[in-house]
Design a protein around this motif. Structure first.
Motif, PDB file in Angstrom:
ATOM      1  N   TRP A  61      54.681  56.906  16.617  1.00 19.86           N
ATOM      2  CA  TRP A  61      54.357  57.453  17.881  1.00 19.86           C
ATOM      3  C   TRP A  61      55.685  58.030  18.505  1.00 19.86           C
ATOM      4  N   THR A  75      56.381  61.717  19.980  1.00 23.00           N
ATOM      5  CA  THR A  75      55.957  61.819  21.685  1.00 23.00           C
ATOM      6  C   THR A  75      57.313  61.899  22.289  1.00 23.00           C
ATOM      7  N   SER A 132      51.063  65.419  29.572  1.00 22.81           N
ATOM      8  CA  SER A 132      49.626  65.774  29.301  1.00 22.81           C
ATOM      9  C   SER A 132      49.144  66.981  30.526  1.00 22.81           C
ATOM     10  N   ILE A 154      50.747  70.796  26.304  1.00 25.68           N
ATOM     11  CA  ILE A 154      50.569  69.481  25.995  1.00 25.68           C
ATOM     12  C   ILE A 154      48.871  69.175  26.465  1.00 25.68           C
ATOM     13  N   ILE A 157      47.579  62.985  25.260  1.00 20.78           N
ATOM     14  CA  ILE A 157      48.302  61.662  25.001  1.00 20.78           C
ATOM     15  C   ILE A 157      47.538  60.435  25.101  1.00 20.78           C
ATOM     16  N   TYR A 206      46.906  59.156  19.473  1.00 24.80           N
ATOM     17  CA  TYR A 206      46.460  60.650  19.461  1.00 24.80           C
ATOM     18  C   TYR A 206      47.522  61.389  20.392  1.00 24.80           C
ATOM     19  N   PHE A 207      47.815  62.478  19.808  1.00 28.51           N
ATOM     20  CA  PHE A 207      48.756  63.465  20.598  1.00 28.51           C
ATOM     21  C   PHE A 207      48.172  64.887  20.203  1.00 28.51           C
ATOM     22  N   SER A 208      48.167  65.636  21.101  1.00 27.65           N
ATOM     23  CA  SER A 208      47.509  67.101  20.826  1.00 27.65           C
ATOM     24  C   SER A 208      48.176  68.165  21.648  1.00 27.65           C
TER      25      SER A 208
END
Length: 151
Positions: free
Chosen positions: A20, A24, A43, A65, A68, A73-75
């Motif tokens: 993680w 991030t 975010s 971003i 988060i 989960y991160f997108s």
């Protein structure tokens, strides 16, 4: 095989918390992804910087971003294969890159999915898909080496 979606996964011998952080923390992300990012991932905000991969130092990093969810989960959205400085990619619909993490017996299952290639202009769609298909293979190897060798 669909030309709209790339799905890759790797099981890493590192705890979820370590993976993680590599994903991030913008400085750690930059180390394995080979990009110098100007500031932390937040975010809803744009992330900027430039690539540090040899031969691609002229390429700007621009992503938004999206979400988060700590240690899960991160997108972000970005314009894949946006490497020609003479082209304004901002008029294109970006793809969505999603990372999910799941604890396993040996460490962490990391999945990456990039979707939305059907929205890329047809004259560059297949090349963008091809570049990112191979790119994610390499990036998963990069993060594996990074979390294994950097405490």
């Amino acid at each position: 095989m669909s030309n709209d979606r790339i799905e890759k996964q790797i099981e890493l011998k590192a705890p979820v918390s370590r993976v993680w952080r590599a994903l991030t923390d913008h400085r750690e992300f930059g180390e394995w992804f080979r990009v110098k990012i100007d500031g932390p991932f937040v975010s809803g905000q744009t992330s900027t910087g430039h690539m540090t991969y040899p031969g691609y130092e002229h390429v700007q990093w621009n992503s938004v971003i999206k979400e988060i969810q700590p240690e899960r989960y991160f997108s972000f959205n970005w314009h894949p294969a946006a490497i020609d400085p003479a082209i304004d990619y901002s008029t294109e619909t970006p793809t969505l890159v999603e990372f999910t993490l799941e604890e396993t017996k040996i460490g962490t299952l990391l999945r990456v999915v990039e979707s939305g290639f059907e929205n890329i202009p047809s004259d560059r769609r297949l090349e963008a898909f091809r570049m990112d298909e191979g790119g994610w293979e390499s990036q998963l190897e990069n993060i594996e080496n990074y979390v294994t060798n950097t405490p």
